[in-house]
Motif scaffolding. Structure first.
Motif, mmCIF file in Angstrom:
data_model
loop_
_atom_site.group_PDB
_atom_site.id
_atom_site.type_symbol
_atom_site.label_atom_id
_atom_site.label_comp_id
_atom_site.label_asym_id
_atom_site.label_seq_id
_atom_site.Cartn_x
_atom_site.Cartn_y
_atom_site.Cartn_z
ATOM 1 N N LYS A 1 -4.756 15.364 23.655
ATOM 2 C CA LYS A 1 -4.549 16.701 24.027
ATOM 3 C C LYS A 1 -5.724 17.238 25.095
ATOM 4 O O LYS A 1 -7.071 16.555 24.900
ATOM 5 C CB LYS A 1 -4.476 17.666 23.210
ATOM 6 N N HIS A 24 -9.729 13.318 16.558
ATOM 7 C CA HIS A 24 -9.448 14.454 15.741
ATOM 8 C C HIS A 24 -10.602 14.418 14.470
ATOM 9 O O HIS A 24 -10.988 13.188 14.267
ATOM 10 C CB HIS A 24 -8.067 14.761 15.220
ATOM 11 N N ARG A 231 -7.724 30.257 9.136
ATOM 12 C CA ARG A 231 -7.560 29.000 9.759
ATOM 13 C C ARG A 231 -8.516 27.864 9.364
ATOM 14 O O ARG A 231 -9.293 28.100 8.890
ATOM 15 C CB ARG A 231 -7.669 29.064 11.295
ATOM 16 N N THR A 234 -10.866 23.732 13.022
ATOM 17 C CA THR A 234 -11.235 24.025 14.289
ATOM 18 C C THR A 234 -12.633 24.224 14.468
ATOM 19 O O THR A 234 -13.459 23.441 13.623
ATOM 20 C CB THR A 234 -10.562 25.272 14.937
ATOM 21 N N ALA A 247 -7.684 28.485 18.065
ATOM 22 C CA ALA A 247 -6.750 27.422 17.438
ATOM 23 C C ALA A 247 -6.834 26.922 15.893
ATOM 24 O O ALA A 247 -7.166 27.662 15.215
ATOM 25 C CB ALA A 247 -6.878 26.145 18.203
ATOM 26 N N GLY A 248 -6.826 26.009 15.479
ATOM 27 C CA GLY A 248 -6.706 25.429 13.885
ATOM 28 C C GLY A 248 -5.474 25.783 13.451
ATOM 29 O O GLY A 248 -4.350 25.703 14.264
ATOM 30 N N SER A 249 -5.339 25.400 12.190
ATOM 31 C CA SER A 249 -4.041 25.455 11.461
ATOM 32 C C SER A 249 -3.941 26.562 10.577
ATOM 33 O O SER A 249 -4.941 27.006 9.820
ATOM 34 C CB SER A 249 -3.918 24.057 10.676
ATOM 35 N N GLY A 254 -1.196 19.881 8.104
ATOM 36 C CA GLY A 254 -1.409 20.032 9.467
ATOM 37 C C GLY A 254 -0.857 20.959 10.300
ATOM 38 O O GLY A 254 -0.862 21.020 11.658
ATOM 39 N N GLY A 255 -0.288 21.876 9.711
ATOM 40 C CA GLY A 255 0.254 23.282 10.664
ATOM 41 C C GLY A 255 0.740 24.409 9.611
ATOM 42 O O GLY A 255 0.588 24.444 8.407
ATOM 43 N N GLU A 257 0.038 24.772 13.927
ATOM 44 C CA GLU A 257 -1.174 25.036 14.781
ATOM 45 C C GLU A 257 -1.054 26.103 15.481
ATOM 46 O O GLU A 257 0.086 26.783 15.980
ATOM 47 C CB GLU A 257 -0.919 23.869 15.716
ATOM 48 N N THR A 259 -2.671 29.265 18.549
ATOM 49 C CA THR A 259 -3.184 29.116 19.759
ATOM 50 C C THR A 259 -4.090 30.538 20.013
ATOM 51 O O THR A 259 -4.377 30.774 20.953
ATOM 52 C CB THR A 259 -1.836 29.267 20.747
#
Length: 267
Positions: A1, A24, A231, A234, A247-249, A254-255, A257, A259
């Motif tokens: 990314k 990551h 979250r 991040t 961001a972050g989860s 994992g999700g 995710e 924004t």
């Protein structure tokens, strides 16, 4: 990314260069106008592998470069990384993704010479945390012993706060533990305190929104205003007199995710 760049003055995001490989589970270090990445993982869960070289991003040139090799015997991911007097200190981490191989190592990297130095081990291993430097000491707070091998990926949290004294080269452990134990948290030095934000744990499906502050002078923890969105995975930055988190989860794992971006003046 790609690297995403936020400008508080214009409230706009732009895209910058993509890293040369997938990276990551790392704590980036801003030093002398560049961003250093080490102690990172690449690949897929649960056997992600540690990166082999230091990666360096130059914001002015909008370019990545490959730095010196990380000593093969000391490669690990989900490690803490923090700068002090021109050197970057990489602490703890895990050898085999989320599977196994927790270490309590401490290494110093000199960007000027490219040389590495092994230092004294921390009192205990941990991964999925971030290190913080205040004054002449480095604080390791949060994290866990990720163990997909035993089905305990999220459960083995670490509550102790381990402290490294750069002057003496010795470790100690604070008297009070992290009030809300969690990993995947992010940390920052703020007004003389160590702030631990967000994270994930075996206690709840939703990511944590807690913000807790450790005062090195008193050795005590204090709860501060929680983030608007829980979250993990991040980081937190200080700019324009505010804390910024993006961001972050939103959930453990994992999700999904996120924004979103939020800022906090704090106290």
């Amino acid at each position: 990314k790609p690297v995403n760049v936020y400008d508080p003055a214009t409230n706009r995001w732009t895209d910058a260069a993509q890293p040369p490989i997938e990276i990551h589970h790392f704590q980036p270090v801003a030093l002398d106008g560049k961003i250093y990445v080490m102690g990172a993982l690449t690949g897929k869960y649960p056997h992600e592998t540690p990166i082999e070289n230091v990666l360096i991003f130059d914001p002015k040139a909008n370019a990545w470069s490959e730095g010196p090799a990380i000593p093969e015997a000391r490669r690990r991911g989900a490690a803490g990384a923090a700068a002090y007097k021109g050197k970057i200190y990489m602490s703890a981490g895990i050898l085999d993704g989320h599977w196994d191989g927790h270490v309590k190592w401490l290494d110093a990297f000199d960007p000027e010479t490219g040389e590495w130095e092994r230092l004294a081990d921390a009192p205990r291993p941990r991964d999925h945390f971030q290190a913080t430097v205040i004054g002449g000491k480095m604080y390791l707070a949060g994290g866990r012993l990720s163990s997909a091998k035993t089905g305990e990926t999220f459960k083995l949290s670490v509550g102790e706060v381990d402290v490294y004294d750069f002057k003496t080269g010795a470790w100690s452990t604070a008297g009070e533990t992290l009030p809300t134990e969690r990993a995947g948290s992010f940390s920052v030095a703020w007004k003389g305190r160590v702030l631990v934000l967000g994270g994930e744990s075996g206690e709840q499906q939703e990511a944590h929104a807690e913000v807790e502050a450790f005062d090195p002078k008193t050795g005590e923890w204090e709860s501060l205003a929680a983030m608007r969105q829980g979250r993990h995975g991040t980081g937190v930055a200080v700019a324009k007199g505010k804390l910024w988190v993006a961001a972050g989860s939103a959930n453990r794992g994992g999700g999904p995710e996120l924004t979103t971006l939020e800022s906090w003046v704090g106290r």
